[in-house]
Motif scaffolding. Structure first.
Motif, PDB file in Angstrom:
ATOM      1  N   UNK A  60       0.827  -1.210   0.000  1.00  0.00           N
ATOM      2  CA  UNK A  60       0.000   0.000   0.000  1.00  0.00           C
ATOM      3  C   UNK A  60       0.859   1.257   0.000  1.00  0.00           C
ATOM      4  N   UNK A  61       1.841   1.310   0.874  1.00  0.00           N
ATOM      5  CA  UNK A  61       2.708   2.492   0.959  1.00  0.00           C
ATOM      6  C   UNK A  61       3.467   2.697  -0.347  1.00  0.00           C
ATOM      7  N   UNK A  62       4.000   1.627  -0.912  1.00  0.00           N
ATOM      8  CA  UNK A  62       4.726   1.756  -2.182  1.00  0.00           C
ATOM      9  C   UNK A  62       3.812   2.230  -3.299  1.00  0.00           C
ATOM     10  N   UNK A  63       2.577   1.761  -3.313  1.00  0.00           N
ATOM     11  CA  UNK A  63       1.616   2.215  -4.333  1.00  0.00           C
ATOM     12  C   UNK A  63       1.315   3.699  -4.156  1.00  0.00           C
ATOM     13  N   UNK A  64       1.135   4.140  -2.905  1.00  0.00           N
ATOM     14  CA  UNK A  64       0.889   5.567  -2.656  1.00  0.00           C
ATOM     15  C   UNK A  64       2.072   6.406  -3.141  1.00  0.00           C
ATOM     16  N   UNK A  65       3.275   5.998  -2.788  1.00  0.00           N
ATOM     17  CA  UNK A  65       4.453   6.758  -3.216  1.00  0.00           C
ATOM     18  C   UNK A  65       4.578   6.747  -4.736  1.00  0.00           C
ATOM     19  N   UNK A  66       4.247   5.640  -5.351  1.00  0.00           N
ATOM     20  CA  UNK A  66       4.278   5.558  -6.808  1.00  0.00           C
ATOM     21  C   UNK A  66       3.243   6.506  -7.427  1.00  0.00           C
ATOM     22  N   UNK A  67       2.062   6.563  -6.821  1.00  0.00           N
ATOM     23  CA  UNK A  67       1.011   7.479  -7.306  1.00  0.00           C
ATOM     24  C   UNK A  67       1.475   8.927  -7.272  1.00  0.00           C
ATOM     25  N   UNK A  68       2.169   9.285  -6.206  1.00  0.00           N
ATOM     26  CA  UNK A  68       2.571  10.685  -6.053  1.00  0.00           C
ATOM     27  C   UNK A  68       3.633  11.089  -7.064  1.00  0.00           C
ATOM     28  N   UNK A  69       4.303  10.118  -7.643  1.00  0.00           N
ATOM     29  CA  UNK A  69       5.331  10.416  -8.638  1.00  0.00           C
ATOM     30  C   UNK A  69       4.747  10.596 -10.035  1.00  0.00           C
ATOM     31  N   UNK A  70       3.534  10.132 -10.237  1.00  0.00           N
ATOM     32  CA  UNK A  70       2.907  10.244 -11.559  1.00  0.00           C
ATOM     33  C   UNK A  70       2.495  11.681 -11.825  1.00  0.00           C
ATOM     34  N   UNK A  71       2.610  12.105 -13.060  1.00  0.00           N
ATOM     35  CA  UNK A  71       2.277  13.480 -13.438  1.00  0.00           C
ATOM     36  C   UNK A  71       0.815  13.820 -13.174  1.00  0.00           C
ATOM     37  N   UNK A  72      -0.067  12.864 -13.340  1.00  0.00           N
ATOM     38  CA  UNK A  72      -1.496  13.134 -13.217  1.00  0.00           C
ATOM     39  C   UNK A  72      -1.961  13.230 -11.772  1.00  0.00           C
ATOM     40  N   UNK A  73      -1.083  12.934 -10.840  1.00  0.00           N
ATOM     41  CA  UNK A  73      -1.461  12.925  -9.435  1.00  0.00           C
ATOM     42  C   UNK A  73      -1.565  14.345  -8.892  1.00  0.00           C
ATOM     43  N   UNK A  74      -2.689  14.668  -8.329  1.00  0.00           N
ATOM     44  CA  UNK A  74      -2.847  15.938  -7.631  1.00  0.00           C
ATOM     45  C   UNK A  74      -3.404  15.624  -6.263  1.00  0.00           C
ATOM     46  N   UNK A  75      -2.945  16.350  -5.281  1.00  0.00           N
ATOM     47  CA  UNK A  75      -3.371  16.073  -3.915  1.00  0.00           C
ATOM     48  C   UNK A  75      -3.875  17.341  -3.270  1.00  0.00           C
TER      49      UNK A  75
END
Length: 159
Positions: A60-75
Motif C-alpha cells: 500500500x505504501x509503495x503504491x501511494x508513493x508511486x502514485x505521487x510520482x505520476x504526473x497526473x497525481x494531484x493532492x
C-alpha cells in the motif's frame, strides 16, 4: 490464514492507512484495493511471511508513493469528511484536524508516510525503513525534516 480472513481482519485498517497518508477517502479505498489485489495474486508467498500485514502494508505504501510520482497525481486535503463513509477510530479526532491536514499536505509524500507510519501506525524506525526500502538513519532524517517543516508551518500560522 486464508485471504478472506485477512481481508475481514485487516481490510478496514488498510483503508484507514490509505486515508491517513493520502487525505482522500476514495484514494484510500483505491490504495487498499490495489494492495489487496496484489497480495491476492501472491497470497501463498504473503501468508508465509513472518508478518503478512507488514507485507501488505508495504504494498500500500509503495503504491501511494508511486502514485505521487505520476504526473497526473494531484493532492488536496479533503475539506469535509462524510461521516457515513469513514471508519470510526480513536485517532480520527486528531487526524481530522484541518490544521493538521493542511500541514501534512505541505510535506513530501515520503515525509508524510514516515510520520504516519511512526505516529499513527506506531512502527519503529527499522520497520518503517523496511516498508520504504531505505535505511533507518534515512527514516530518522526524514522524520526530523518533516517535523521541522510542521513546526515552521505551525509557527507561521500562530504569528
Amino acid at each position: 490464514m486464508e485471504f478472506e480472513e485477512y481481508v475481514s481482519a485487516r481490510g478496514q485498517e488498510l483503508v484507514r492507512l490509505g486515508f491517513t497518508v493520502s487525505g482522500d477517502y476514495q484514494r484510500a479505498e483505491d490504495l487498499a484495493q490495489i494492495a489487496l489485489m496484489q497480495a491476492f495474486r501472491s497470497w501463498r508467498k504473503v501468508r508465509k511471511a513472518d508478518d503478512p500485514h507488514h507485507y501488505v502494508r508495504r504494498i500500500l505504501v509503495n503504491e501511494y508513493l508511486s502514485m505521487t510520482r505520476r504526473r497526473s497525481f494531484t493532492e488536496a486535503p479533503t475539506a469535509e469528511l462524510d461521516p457515513q463513509r469513514t471508519v470510526p477510530d480513536p485517532a480520527t479526532a486528531v487526524v481530522n484536524s484541518d490544521d493538521l491536514w493542511r500541514a501534512l499536505a505541505g510535506l513530501s509524500a515520503r515525509e508524510r508516510v514516515v510520520l504516519v507510519l511512526r505516529y499513527y501506525q506506531d512502527l519503529d524506525d527499522r520497520t518503517i525503513a523496511d516498508v520504504l526500502g531505505i535505511k533507518p538513519s534515512s527514516v530518522r532524517a526524514t522524520a526530523s525534516r518533516a517535523l521541522a517543516t510542521l513546526r515552521r508551518t505551525r509557527q507561521s500560522h500562530h504569528v
